[in-house]
Motif scaffolding. Sequence first.
Motif, PDB file in Angstrom:
ATOM      1  N   PHE A  68       0.839  -1.206   0.000  1.00  0.00           N
ATOM      2  CA  PHE A  68       0.000   0.000   0.000  1.00  0.00           C
ATOM      3  C   PHE A  68       0.866   1.245   0.000  1.00  0.00           C
ATOM      4  CE2 PHE A  68       0.897  -1.162   4.342  1.00  0.00           C
ATOM      5  CZ  PHE A  68       1.216   0.047   4.954  1.00  0.00           C
ATOM      6  N   TYR A  69       0.229   2.378  -0.288  1.00  0.00           N
ATOM      7  CA  TYR A  69       0.909   3.666  -0.128  1.00  0.00           C
ATOM      8  C   TYR A  69       0.056   4.519   0.796  1.00  0.00           C
ATOM      9  CZ  TYR A  69      -2.246   5.572  -3.750  1.00  0.00           C
ATOM     10  OH  TYR A  69      -3.344   5.969  -4.485  1.00  0.00           O
ATOM     11  N   SER A  70       0.700   5.484   1.428  1.00  0.00           N
ATOM     12  CA  SER A  70      -0.023   6.330   2.367  1.00  0.00           C
ATOM     13  C   SER A  70       0.492   7.762   2.300  1.00  0.00           C
ATOM     14  CB  SER A  70       0.094   5.781   3.794  1.00  0.00           C
ATOM     15  OG  SER A  70       1.438   5.783   4.207  1.00  0.00           O
TER      16      SER A  70
ATOM     17  N   GLY B 154      -1.142  -1.713  -6.461  1.00  0.00           N
ATOM     18  CA  GLY B 154      -0.859  -2.815  -7.371  1.00  0.00           C
ATOM     19  C   GLY B 154       0.491  -2.624  -8.041  1.00  0.00           C
ATOM     20  N   ASP B 155       0.828  -3.524  -8.915  1.00  0.00           N
ATOM     21  CA  ASP B 155       2.135  -3.495  -9.573  1.00  0.00           C
ATOM     22  C   ASP B 155       2.412  -2.186 -10.302  1.00  0.00           C
ATOM     23  OD1 ASP B 155       2.583  -6.066  -8.666  1.00  0.00           O
ATOM     24  OD2 ASP B 155       2.020  -7.021 -10.563  1.00  0.00           O
ATOM     25  N   ARG B 156       1.431  -1.670 -11.025  1.00  0.00           N
ATOM     26  CA  ARG B 156       1.629  -0.424 -11.789  1.00  0.00           C
ATOM     27  C   ARG B 156       1.848   0.765 -10.860  1.00  0.00           C
ATOM     28  NH1 ARG B 156       3.905   2.164 -15.569  1.00  0.00           N
ATOM     29  NH2 ARG B 156       2.686   3.789 -16.561  1.00  0.00           N
ATOM     30  N   ILE B 157       1.102   0.844  -9.784  1.00  0.00           N
ATOM     31  CA  ILE B 157       1.271   1.937  -8.819  1.00  0.00           C
ATOM     32  C   ILE B 157       2.653   1.847  -8.176  1.00  0.00           C
ATOM     33  CG2 ILE B 157       0.436   2.920  -6.632  1.00  0.00           C
ATOM     34  CD1 ILE B 157      -1.430   3.464  -8.961  1.00  0.00           C
ATOM     35  N   VAL B 158       3.085   0.648  -7.795  1.00  0.00           N
ATOM     36  CA  VAL B 158       4.417   0.458  -7.213  1.00  0.00           C
ATOM     37  C   VAL B 158       5.482   0.937  -8.196  1.00  0.00           C
ATOM     38  CG1 VAL B 158       6.107  -1.263  -6.457  1.00  0.00           C
ATOM     39  CG2 VAL B 158       3.736  -1.404  -5.660  1.00  0.00           C
TER      40      VAL B 158
END
Length: 78
Positions: free
Chosen positions: A41-43, A58-62
């Motif tokens: 996750f991101y925060s 997900g993979d693309r966001i990472v």
Amino acid sequence: MAPAVHGTVMFKAACPDCRGRFELSSEAIRLAIGARRETTFYSFTCPDCGATVRKPAGDRIVELLTGGGVRTLRLHTT
């Protein structure tokens, strides 16, 4: 991901609490990568209302966040 402003990468984000929409620098976001998709996750803190926001990554966001210089924490499982 938005164009860099003075060398800083900016990301578009939104707050689910106040529904504010804004741009955040890579320094304002944290990425946690877990052993599973459910623990990745991101925060960030909403600049409008101060709420702590946590969203799945997900993979693309990472890929986008790490490529933009967001600090990353790798979570370990025991």
